[in-house]
Structures are given as structure tokens and as C-alpha cells.
Design an enzyme around this catalytic site. Structure first.
Site, PDB file in Angstrom:
ATOM      1  N   VAL A  36       0.828  -1.128   0.100  1.00 21.77           N
ATOM      2  CA  VAL A  36      -0.025   0.060   0.084  1.00 21.77           C
ATOM      3  C   VAL A  36       0.922   1.273   0.097  1.00 21.77           C
ATOM      4  O   VAL A  36       0.330   2.433  -0.037  1.00 21.77           O
ATOM      5  CB  VAL A  36      -1.151  -0.056   1.147  1.00 21.77           C
ATOM      6  CG1 VAL A  36      -0.167   0.360   2.460  1.00 21.77           C
ATOM      7  CG2 VAL A  36      -2.011   0.933   1.197  1.00 21.77           C
ATOM      8  N   GLU A  37       2.177   0.979   0.123  1.00 21.98           N
ATOM      9  CA  GLU A  37       2.961   2.324   0.053  1.00 21.98           C
ATOM     10  C   GLU A  37       3.923   2.188  -1.247  1.00 21.98           C
ATOM     11  O   GLU A  37       3.491   2.580  -2.034  1.00 21.98           O
ATOM     12  CB  GLU A  37       3.848   2.421   1.477  1.00 21.98           C
ATOM     13  CG  GLU A  37       2.922   2.313   2.551  1.00 21.98           C
ATOM     14  CD  GLU A  37       3.563   2.497   4.032  1.00 21.98           C
ATOM     15  OE1 GLU A  37       4.366   3.611   4.107  1.00 21.98           O
ATOM     16  OE2 GLU A  37       3.459   1.548   4.736  1.00 21.98           O
TER      17      GLU A  37
END
Length: 352
Positions: free
Chosen positions: A141-142
Site C-alpha cells: 500500500v506504500e
């Protein structure tokens, strides 16, 4: 004794007397003495980092890597994306946005003075900045990358391999994922913000704080805020339940995020989080791990009711907020690094 020598002697005695009087006045300042028992000024020098000698070469390499978007799979996100050094070390978002414009689960804590925290992340799952640096690079998600991809990028660019050799001499293979983390940690160790008005007050400058800030400091200690936010980083040293007296509503404390429980699997750690540093807090809105509160005054009121069981008056909120503004220190002045160009062998961006 000549007139000149006599005048010099009298002047010297007068100066010494003035210093003694000033010293006595400072020693007699009860608020200053009380504050010194709970807080310490930020050191002007770079803090010692465990198992990672902070050298000039390592700092310079770490700065490049901190701003290097090619550590992410998309070639878009860098450490500075979520910890913007021009914005108090945060991104100014409720929760950070990462690969594929996904929204992360928690608000991004400031990187400024993070080297002085007992651990990293809201739940303390990383014991130091080395461990923390590895997490976002690999999180889907990063930055959504992998150690192998990071190595492929860096080894494809001779300027980076030379930098790693300088930063990690006598190592047969200096370009490693561990050394990426060590270099970033070395750079982040320099991101401290000394000489805040509060630091100057602790160091003896009685007029460094306004009357409102001094009243706020008194309330901060009397009401119990300093039980969780103390020491050199005014927080960041221990873990506490969010809602000691009364849990905030779900709009501030999402029921699905149980904090440190996800790390320890201990029931007592449900909704427990590392207390954040309050240094530069006036620059780091929105607040709390959920990022749901955008106004510092509101955050003070929420903490009063949730943590202390106290309904603070408007004047008390104003005074504590004024004190928190005194925690803004000198921001690090970082020159944006020139990054070496990609080459044909450099992995291409992956946008999906």
C-alpha cells in the site's frame, strides 16, 4: 591603583554581581525547575545511533535515498512523499497515499526527531529507524517494492555503487538492502529541531516563553499531560491506551485498528499506541493515528476528555495550545539532492 584600573575592577565586580543575580533569579524560577525535572532540551549534536556509525558519507547517501522515488515500484514515491521535510516531516494527509493511489490505514508520523523515539510506527513494531525504513519500501500500500528490485535499481547505476562503496568501506558487497536502511537511518538522525522556545526556556532563558505559554506549560504538567508526553522528545517513549478514561468516538478511534495488539497479540494492548512526540506538533496536522482531527485546539480538548477525564475550559485549551506552539524548533535545512540518471539496465517503473 590608577583610575583606569580602578574603573575596570569596579566594572568587573559589577558584571560578576549581575551574573550572580541573574543566576539566582533563574535558580529561583519554580516553573523552570519543575519543567527541568520532566523534560530535557534537544541536543545540538547528532544523537548516537545504535549499531550504525553516522558518517558524512553515509548521511549524504541516506539523503539521496530518502528522496529517491525509484526505491518504489512506480518510481513515484519516496520517503519524503509521506515525511515531507518542507511540511514538518509529514504529508499533511489524513492517512498517506501510496502505490496505485491506495490509501494507507494510519496517519504518517513526523520523521523529525524520530531518532529519539523508543520505537517507530504508531504500534512500535519497528525497534529503530533501520527497521522502519525497510517497511514502507516493501509495503504494497506504500512503495510496493522488494529488496531484490531495490538492489537491481541501485546496482544498475554506477554513481550509486560508488556512493555505497564510500559509505560502507571494506565491505565486499556494500550495496545491500540492510545498508540502504542504515544510510537512510543515518540521514534521518540528522533531522532534529533544536532551539525551540521551550528548549531555550529549559536552558535558562526565562522570557523565551510568553505568559500564555507558561500558563499552558503549568496546565500541561498539572493536568497530567506530561505523564505520557515527557523527556527529551516530549513523548515517544512509551505506549498508552487511547481512551484511558473515555474512548473517543469511532470517527476518531476506528474500532478496526487495535493498535499495538496487532504486534503483541496481548489483550491489554488493544487500542494501545506509542505516544507521539509533541515536538513541532503545530506543524503536523491532522492528528492522532487516524488523522481525523485537523485542529490542534480540538486535539487538546479530545485528549483532555479521553486521557485525563477533564473537560478543559476554553481558556485552558488556548493556553495548552499556546504552549504546544513553543515546541516548534529550528527546521532542518536540507538541500534537495541531485539524483543520478537511470540507465538502460535500470528496472522500469511498474504503475500497476
Amino acid at each position: 591603583m590608577t583610575h583606569t584600573l580602578r574603573a575596570l575592577a569596579v566594572g568587573t565586580v559589577s558584571a560578576i554581581g549581575a551574573l550572580l543575580i541573574a543566576g539566582s533569579a533563574l535558580a529561583a524560577d519554580p516553573l523552570m525547575e519543575r519543567a527541568r525535572e520532566l523534560f530535557k532540551p534537544l541536543p545540538a549534536s547528532i544523537p548516537v545511533v545504535k549499531d550504525n556509525a553516522v558518517t558524512r558519507e553515509k548521511i549524504e547517501l541516506g539523503k539521496m535515498l530518502f528522496f529517491e522515488p525509484r526505491l518504489s515500484a512506480s518510481g513515484i514515491f519516496s520517503c519524503n512523499s509521506c515525511h515531507n521535510l518542507g511540511l514538518g516531516g509529514v504529508d499533511g494527509l489524513e492517512t498517506s497515499v501510496g502505490h496505485g493511489w491506495q490509501k494507507g490505514p494510519r496517519n504518517s508520523p513526523t520523521v523529525l526527531n524520530a531518532v529519539l523515539n523508543v520505537a517507530q510506527f504508531w504500534d512500535g513494531r519497528a525497534e529503530d529507524l533501520k527497521a522502519q525504513a525497510k517497511g514502507p519500501i516493501q509495503a504494497g500500500v506504500e512503495m510496493n517494492s522488494t529488496p531484490d528490485r531495490v538492489m537491481a535499481v541501485l546496482t544498475s547505476i554506477p554513481a550509486y555503487t560508488a556512493r555505497f562503496a564510500d559509505a560502507f568501506p571494506n565491505e565486499k558487497q556494500p550495496v545491500t538492502f540492510d545498508n540502504v536502511a542504515k544510510a537512510i537511518e543515518a540521514f534521518e538522525a540528522t533531522l532534529t529541531t533544536p532551539a525551540s522556545p521551550f528548549d531555550q526556556f529549559l536552558e535558562g532563558k526565562a522570557d523565551a516563553l510568553t505568559d500564555a505559554q507558561k500558563a499552558g506549560l503549568t496546565l500541561f504538567m498539572d493536568k497530567g499531560c506530561s505523564a505520557c508526553h515527557n523527556g527529551v522528545n516530549v513523548g515517544g517513549q512509551d505506549y498508552f491506551p487511547f481512551g484511558v478514561v473515555e474512548k473517543p468516538g469511532a470517527e476518531i478511534l476506528p474500532p478496526g485498528d487495535k493498535g499495538r495488539f496487532t504486534v503483541t497479540k496481548t489483550a491489554d494492548d488493544e487500542y494501545v499506541f506509542r505516544s507521539p512526540t509533541l515536538r513541532n506538533v503545530a506543524l503536523t496536522a491532522p492528528y492522532f493515528h487516524s488523522g481525523k482531527v485537523w485542529d490542534l485546539r480540538q486535539a487538546v480538548a479530545v485528549m483532555g476528555s479521553s486521557q485525563l477525564g477533564a473537560k478543559l475550559s476554553e481558556q485552558e485549551i488556548d493556553q495548552i495550545t499556546a504552549f504546544l506552539h513553543s515546541l516548534t524548533g529550528q527546521q532542518p535545512r536540507v538541500e534537495y539532492p541531485l539524483l543520478p540518471a537511470s540507465l538502460p539496465a535500470t528496472p522500469q517503473p511498474m504503475l500497476r
